[in-house]
Motif scaffolding. Structure first.
Motif, mmCIF file in Angstrom:
data_model
loop_
_atom_site.group_PDB
_atom_site.id
_atom_site.type_symbol
_atom_site.label_atom_id
_atom_site.label_comp_id
_atom_site.label_asym_id
_atom_site.label_seq_id
_atom_site.Cartn_x
_atom_site.Cartn_y
_atom_site.Cartn_z
ATOM 1 N N ASP A 1 7.797 -16.311 2.045
ATOM 2 C CA ASP A 1 6.974 -16.903 3.099
ATOM 3 C C ASP A 1 6.388 -15.863 4.047
ATOM 4 O OD1 ASP A 1 9.186 -16.199 4.606
ATOM 5 O OD2 ASP A 1 9.777 -18.242 5.090
ATOM 6 N N ALA A 2 6.702 -14.583 3.817
ATOM 7 C CA ALA A 2 6.105 -13.506 4.607
ATOM 8 C C ALA A 2 4.924 -12.856 3.898
ATOM 9 C CB ALA A 2 7.153 -12.444 4.939
ATOM 10 N N LEU A 3 4.556 -13.370 2.727
ATOM 11 C CA LEU A 3 3.391 -12.838 2.028
ATOM 12 C C LEU A 3 2.125 -13.160 2.810
ATOM 13 C CD1 LEU A 3 4.179 -13.725 -1.700
ATOM 14 C CD2 LEU A 3 4.628 -11.598 -0.470
ATOM 15 N N PRO A 4 1.055 -12.393 2.605
ATOM 16 C CA PRO A 4 -0.185 -12.671 3.338
ATOM 17 C C PRO A 4 -0.617 -14.127 3.146
ATOM 18 C CG PRO A 4 -0.355 -10.573 2.185
ATOM 19 C CD PRO A 4 0.918 -11.212 1.718
ATOM 20 N N PRO A 5 -1.102 -14.775 4.203
ATOM 21 C CA PRO A 5 -1.441 -16.196 4.105
ATOM 22 C C PRO A 5 -2.776 -16.486 3.434
ATOM 23 C CG PRO A 5 -1.836 -15.391 6.330
ATOM 24 C CD PRO A 5 -1.202 -14.259 5.580
ATOM 25 N N THR A 6 -3.678 -15.479 3.380
ATOM 26 C CA THR A 6 -5.004 -15.712 2.805
ATOM 27 C C THR A 6 -5.040 -15.317 1.339
ATOM 28 O OG1 THR A 6 -5.812 -13.489 3.356
ATOM 29 C CG2 THR A 6 -6.037 -15.217 5.042
ATOM 30 N N ASP A 7 -6.004 -15.872 0.612
ATOM 31 C CA ASP A 7 -6.174 -15.488 -0.787
ATOM 32 C C ASP A 7 -6.486 -14.003 -0.910
ATOM 33 O OD1 ASP A 7 -5.669 -18.001 -1.727
ATOM 34 O OD2 ASP A 7 -7.737 -18.473 -2.276
ATOM 35 N N SER B 1 0.828 -1.207 0.000
ATOM 36 C CA SER B 1 0.000 0.000 0.000
ATOM 37 C C SER B 1 0.862 1.257 0.000
ATOM 38 C CB SER B 1 -0.928 0.003 1.216
ATOM 39 O OG SER B 1 -1.889 -1.021 1.137
ATOM 40 N N ALA B 2 1.919 1.258 0.802
ATOM 41 C CA ALA B 2 2.812 2.416 0.855
ATOM 42 C C ALA B 2 3.518 2.631 -0.483
ATOM 43 C CB ALA B 2 3.834 2.236 1.978
ATOM 44 N N LEU B 3 3.965 1.544 -1.095
ATOM 45 C CA LEU B 3 4.625 1.636 -2.399
ATOM 46 C C LEU B 3 3.662 2.170 -3.448
ATOM 47 C CD1 LEU B 3 7.051 1.014 -4.268
ATOM 48 C CD2 LEU B 3 6.125 -1.295 -4.518
ATOM 49 N N ALA C 1 -7.150 -6.560 2.176
ATOM 50 C CA ALA C 1 -7.692 -7.909 2.323
ATOM 51 C C ALA C 1 -9.115 -7.893 2.853
ATOM 52 C CB ALA C 1 -6.799 -8.727 3.257
ATOM 53 N N GLU C 2 -9.382 -7.062 3.858
ATOM 54 C CA GLU C 2 -10.679 -7.110 4.531
ATOM 55 C C GLU C 2 -11.826 -6.570 3.677
ATOM 56 O OE1 GLU C 2 -8.434 -3.420 6.043
ATOM 57 O OE2 GLU C 2 -7.999 -5.514 5.510
ATOM 58 N N THR C 3 -11.511 -5.801 2.646
ATOM 59 C CA THR C 3 -12.552 -5.237 1.782
ATOM 60 C C THR C 3 -12.389 -5.678 0.329
ATOM 61 O OG1 THR C 3 -11.218 -3.224 1.501
ATOM 62 C CG2 THR C 3 -12.889 -3.207 3.252
ATOM 63 N N LEU C 4 -11.594 -6.721 0.100
ATOM 64 C CA LEU C 4 -11.250 -7.086 -1.274
ATOM 65 C C LEU C 4 -12.473 -7.435 -2.109
ATOM 66 C CD1 LEU C 4 -8.929 -7.658 -3.311
ATOM 67 C CD2 LEU C 4 -9.146 -10.060 -2.654
ATOM 68 N N ASP C 5 -13.361 -8.271 -1.596
ATOM 69 C CA ASP C 5 -14.501 -8.720 -2.385
ATOM 70 C C ASP C 5 -15.351 -7.542 -2.841
ATOM 71 O OD1 ASP C 5 -16.073 -11.062 -3.403
ATOM 72 O OD2 ASP C 5 -17.615 -10.164 -2.122
ATOM 73 N N ALA C 6 -15.676 -6.650 -1.928
ATOM 74 C CA ALA C 6 -16.480 -5.482 -2.286
ATOM 75 C C ALA C 6 -15.730 -4.575 -3.263
ATOM 76 C CB ALA C 6 -16.861 -4.707 -1.031
ATOM 77 N N PHE D 1 -2.303 -7.756 -2.170
ATOM 78 C CA PHE D 1 -0.870 -7.456 -2.228
ATOM 79 C C PHE D 1 -0.389 -7.378 -3.667
ATOM 80 C CE2 PHE D 1 3.465 -9.110 -2.715
ATOM 81 C CZ PHE D 1 4.193 -8.253 -1.894
ATOM 82 N N TRP D 2 -0.688 -8.394 -4.477
ATOM 83 C CA TRP D 2 -0.137 -8.443 -5.826
ATOM 84 C C TRP D 2 -0.783 -7.437 -6.771
ATOM 85 C CZ3 TRP D 2 4.442 -10.039 -6.520
ATOM 86 C CH2 TRP D 2 4.966 -11.088 -5.776
ATOM 87 N N VAL D 3 -2.055 -7.127 -6.579
ATOM 88 C CA VAL D 3 -2.667 -6.067 -7.391
ATOM 89 C C VAL D 3 -1.989 -4.735 -7.080
ATOM 90 C CG1 VAL D 3 -4.762 -4.722 -7.785
ATOM 91 C CG2 VAL D 3 -4.890 -7.213 -7.736
ATOM 92 N N ASN D 4 -1.774 -4.453 -5.799
ATOM 93 C CA ASN D 4 -1.082 -3.212 -5.438
ATOM 94 C C ASN D 4 0.332 -3.168 -6.012
ATOM 95 O OD1 ASN D 4 -3.308 -2.378 -3.978
ATOM 96 N ND2 ASN D 4 -2.450 -2.906 -1.985
ATOM 97 N N VAL D 5 1.053 -4.277 -5.916
ATOM 98 C CA VAL D 5 2.428 -4.315 -6.426
ATOM 99 C C VAL D 5 2.432 -4.153 -7.947
ATOM 100 C CG1 VAL D 5 4.465 -5.783 -6.732
ATOM 101 C CG2 VAL D 5 3.362 -5.631 -4.499
#
Length: 227
Positions: A52-58, A23-25, A166-171, A64-68
């Motif tokens: 292995d430090a990437l978020p554990p959930t889909d 998000s900061a990037l 992550a918490e608002t991804l679906d919406a 993460f990857w959309v932002n990157v």
């Protein structure tokens, strides 16, 4: 075009999580008018992140990857002196990359190898990553075709850039999909797509009564075709 990683991994700060770094990037890439020291520093910090430090959930991984991806695309526009809104040379999608966890993630790899779960790009037959490539471990467990409408490749018809969480991804993905179809597609009376932005022209639901086929129906159809 020669491969070009746009970051040099620095020392990792374990207090900052991966999604917050993305998000900061993204925020700095959107604000920057040149490749600023702040943008370089954030990209370098991202490079120190182990896979292995990437978020554990889909949801976390997709966000993460959309932002990157969107940050890297903007970084590439600045670094390669591309004109925003113009067609980006295809070679840029292979050339522009970030090093993350010791692995090179190009725009092409992020989109097709990670977010699309190692599916071939449109009009190609080969998968971006081999089965034992360590970058496959960075992908979510399933492909959500709505990510197509969250990625901005710097073309005029691309969706707007948003900070995904992550918490608002679906919406947020629903909003991105609905917004894109409202802005970029139109149908004639025979339910033929007259214009579809980055999506292919298709004919759907021929003969259905007027008003039954919604634009969201169409976008879901197009998203699955693209996927």
């Amino acid at each position: 075009m020669r491969d070009s990683s746009l970051n040099t991994p620095s020392a990792r700060d374990p207090r900052v999580d991966a999604l917050a770094q993305s998000s900061a990037l993204l925020a700095e890439s959107r604000a920057a008018q040149v490749v600023s020291p702040e943008l370089r520093a954030l990209a370098d910090a991202l490079g120190a992140l182990p896979l292995d430090a990437l978020p554990p959930t889909d949801e976390g991984r997709v966000a993460f990857w959309v932002n990157v991806y969107n940050a890297l695309m903007r970084h590439a526009v600045l670094a390669f002196d591309l004109r925003a809104g113009a067609r980006v040379p295809l070679g840029v999608f292979q050339r522009a990359s970030y090093l993350i966890g010791g692995q090179r993630f190009s725009l092409h790899v992020i989109e097709h190898g990670v977010l699309r779960c190692n599916r071939p790009a449109p009009f190609t037959l080969w998968r971006p990553l081999r089965p034992r490539d360590p970058r496959t471990s960075a992908a979510p467990s399933r492909f959500d075709p709505r990510v197509h409408f969250a990625l901005n490749c710097a073309a005029a018809s691309c969706p707007p850039v948003r900070d995904y969480r992550a918490e608002t991804l679906d919406a947020s993905l629903d909003l991105a999909t609905r917004s894109y179809v409202q802005a970029e597609t139109s149908l004639d009376d025979a339910f033929q797509v007259l214009s579809g932005g980055a999506s292919a022209v298709v004919v759907v639901a021929a003969g259905r009564p007027s008003g039954v086929l919604t634009k969201l129906d169409l976008l879901e159809h197009l998203a699955h075709r693209v996927g």
